[in-house]
Design a protein around this motif. Sequence first.
Motif, short mmCIF file in Angstrom:
data_model
loop_
_atom_site.label_atom_id
_atom_site.label_comp_id
_atom_site.label_asym_id
_atom_site.label_seq_id
_atom_site.Cartn_x
_atom_site.Cartn_y
_atom_site.Cartn_z
N SER A 196 0.81 -1.22 0.00
CA SER A 196 0.00 0.00 0.00
C SER A 196 0.85 1.27 0.00
N TRP A 197 2.12 1.14 -0.33
CA TRP A 197 3.02 2.30 -0.43
C TRP A 197 3.12 3.05 0.88
N ARG A 198 3.10 2.31 1.98
CA ARG A 198 3.32 2.94 3.28
C ARG A 198 4.80 2.77 3.61
N VAL A 199 5.51 3.86 3.38
CA VAL A 199 6.97 3.81 3.47
C VAL A 199 7.47 4.69 4.60
N MET A 200 8.36 4.15 5.43
CA MET A 200 9.03 4.90 6.49
C MET A 200 8.07 5.54 7.47
N LEU A 201 6.95 4.91 7.71
CA LEU A 201 5.94 5.54 8.56
C LEU A 201 6.07 5.14 10.01
N MET A 202 6.76 4.04 10.27
CA MET A 202 6.73 3.54 11.64
C MET A 202 8.13 3.17 12.12
N GLU A 203 8.38 3.50 13.38
CA GLU A 203 9.50 2.90 14.09
C GLU A 203 8.84 1.96 15.08
N LYS A 204 8.92 0.70 14.76
CA LYS A 204 8.19 -0.29 15.54
C LYS A 204 9.16 -1.37 15.98
N MET A 205 9.13 -1.68 17.27
CA MET A 205 9.97 -2.77 17.76
C MET A 205 9.15 -3.61 18.71
N GLY A 206 9.51 -4.87 18.78
CA GLY A 206 8.76 -5.73 19.66
C GLY A 206 9.61 -6.82 20.26
N ILE A 207 8.99 -7.53 21.17
CA ILE A 207 9.62 -8.71 21.75
C ILE A 207 8.51 -9.73 21.90
N ALA A 208 8.75 -10.95 21.49
CA ALA A 208 7.71 -11.98 21.55
C ALA A 208 8.32 -13.24 22.15
N THR A 209 7.80 -13.63 23.30
CA THR A 209 8.29 -14.82 23.97
C THR A 209 7.22 -15.91 23.88
#
Lengths: 366, 460
Positions: free
Chosen positions: B345-358
Amino acid sequence: MIKKIFLAVITLTFIVACSSSSSSDDSPSVSPDNFDRGALLTNLADNIIIPAYQDLSEKLTTLTADKDAFIADANQTNLDNLRASWLEAYKVWQHVEMFNIGKAEELTYSFQMNIYPVSTTDVEANISAGNADLTHVNNNDAVGFPAVDYMLYGVADSDAAILTKYEDDKYKAYLSDLVNQMESLTETVLTDWTSSYRATFVSSTSNTVTSSLNKFVNDYIFYFEKSLRANKFGIPGGVFSTDPLPEKVEAFYNQEVSKTLALEALAAFQNTLNGTYYSASATGESFKTYLTELERTDLSTLLNTRIDAARAKVNLLDDNFYSQVNSDNVKMTEAYDALQLVVVSLKVDMLQAFNVSVDYVDADGD
Amino acid sequence: MRLNISTYLNKTTSAAPLAVFRVFFGIMMCLSIVRFWYNDWIDLLYIQPKFHFTYFGFEFIKPLGVYTYVLFAICGIAALFVALGFKYRIAIITFFLSFTYIELMDKTTYLNHYYFITLLSFIMIFLPANAHFSVDNIFRRKTYQSIPNWTIDSIKLLLGIVYFYAGLAKLNSDWLFKAMPLKIWLPSKYDLPFIGENLMQQNWFHFVMSWSGMLYDLCIPFLLLYKKTRWFAFILVVVFHVFTRVLFPIGMFPFIMIVSTLIFFDASFHQNIIRLLKRLLNALSLRKPSLQASKLNVYSQFQLKSKSLIIPLFVLFFSIQLVFPFRYLVYPNELFWTEEGYRFSWRVMLMEKMGIATFKIVDADTGRFFYVNNKDFLTPFQEKQMSFQPDFILEYAHYLGDHFTEQGHKNVQVFVESYVALNGRLSAPYINKTVDLYAEKESFKPKHWILPFKDDIKGL
């Protein structure tokens, strides 16, 4: 017409730019980034890392002296002195283990100092063979503090029986080699810091995968996740296995100090976060002040709150983690869960705030 | 109206711009493949991982072990053939198929610009890009002066959609009023010479960059379309893309976009490029002008075969392109949080997203459990991508469930404890930890086990 549109667009950009700067940036003039990453590293090196190594070195010197006395005369008093100085050194070690950078990294220093559980088979084999290469990778689980723990508390059932063991020169020799090796390794790392590495360390502030700032951040977080959370609590508490593994606690043979050591480690970790000087109360530039600079005091506060909460959970545990796991492992896993929340804040929030280059695959982004 | 459409479709234009586009596109693609190979990413991204994240519906597309190198080689050679205009139709079909296959192997590496290449190479299958200045001309002894105008316009339209939709996606409160995620990214570029320690740290500069980036994306297709603003627009394109290249690890993409926007220029501009290229080839004595030019029959107009099929196909294609990015509207929760309808959908550079999944493996009967060390199964890059994207989390949960069932564990349930931080907000719980993901199926329906986003992002 089109030129007019242009002009309009450009003017608009300017107006937006200026108005947003005046509304959200309170400082009257253009202020450069005034967070000094060099000062952060300098504070770490001069007030935390090097003093901790110096103290460890002193404690190991005492340990060596007490060991020499014990070897000269293997009696109960000398054994008690030796055990006491082992514990003192082990406590200081908890302040040093997280600094796996520079010479320490090169020598795999922490692997030669604190891999547990100790392999008693390897230790006994080394004792009977004599002259083992203590630096060899295969001996990582037969050297360092855990091996000394076994040598001082685990080679026999009672103190009397332990003293009897030391009538054998091979036991004396191995104990002596172990302690000497720990002392000399520490000297090597400390000397490197005080001679040349400090300058390298404090000047490498760039945001690259290999800079000391980024490596330090990554190592620091990795230490918490692996050495503190997993090794001290998670693995013995059985969170990674179907059953608890109580014999994997730190200082298993001593039985009485795993909590003491864990609390030391937690305090050391928190002091580094807040830039608190080694065994003093003054503070300097730190991750905490860096977060303040980035307007993320919410995060530095939360980190401290979560560490304090984890400490409270640890304080509920028995001094002896081995019996804690056997009697009421739920408390152990609760402590683990509290530590896990600290990991979340470190790995997700702090890494995001610093936006450091991490050692992932260096692939393209969007 | 009817007349207008058919007049438009019958309009012809010089074949030069499309020929130049084909040459540059082929060269860029070939270089991209060489760069990918040279960086050893084929091994790192496709051969080393034990497990690959697939696209829903394309689970059968997997890396081919050591033959993955062959696949890349085919793709690179096809790109070269496209540049040469040699067996063009076969070459571009081969390129489209091999490139798309590569992209579908593991969604960990999803990038919007790879999707753009897939779409572009798809429409290029139907365009007469070898009508002029191609090796095919020499073999067929035919070259064409002009081609239908809409063939070039279709590329302009695709480029226009990419930019304009990227601009629309920036019309949200995080981007415009918090300058997020640039406020996180720019200060970390303190190493940059001259501007790193001062400009990059300024709050106002983060806002200028956010707003001008949005305006750039929304305006640039139109500025390129109008002759009077075209050169100015092109300079903007170059400045913008070079600047983003300096700031972010975005590989070849800026250069591909810079070269692609040349398609907006007039025929005379492209004829000059062709003349230049011919001179270059002559200098390298790769081409004997006397021999070839004389033997080529020059035809004025290229007649597209099966036009009655291609035009409806293109109408359908572009209709889908215009609607597809808005599919997120049918999902109830915040797009940035759930990412349902985020890709393609051409959503570029919109998010700084980080996660942790255990992940927690539980025996449903006894309640006994243990946690999984993700490093045992995933590469760091995969783990990073997995930790904040629900479809990754679900697929990995199933992989773990299958793995431990196979190992002899009974009544396996898979739960995840996960936290995600989005654009500088404090991390929050992400997936409902009481839901057994092993019992959940992938689908296009909203994922009820994603916990709600505790904030509000306004905008598109």
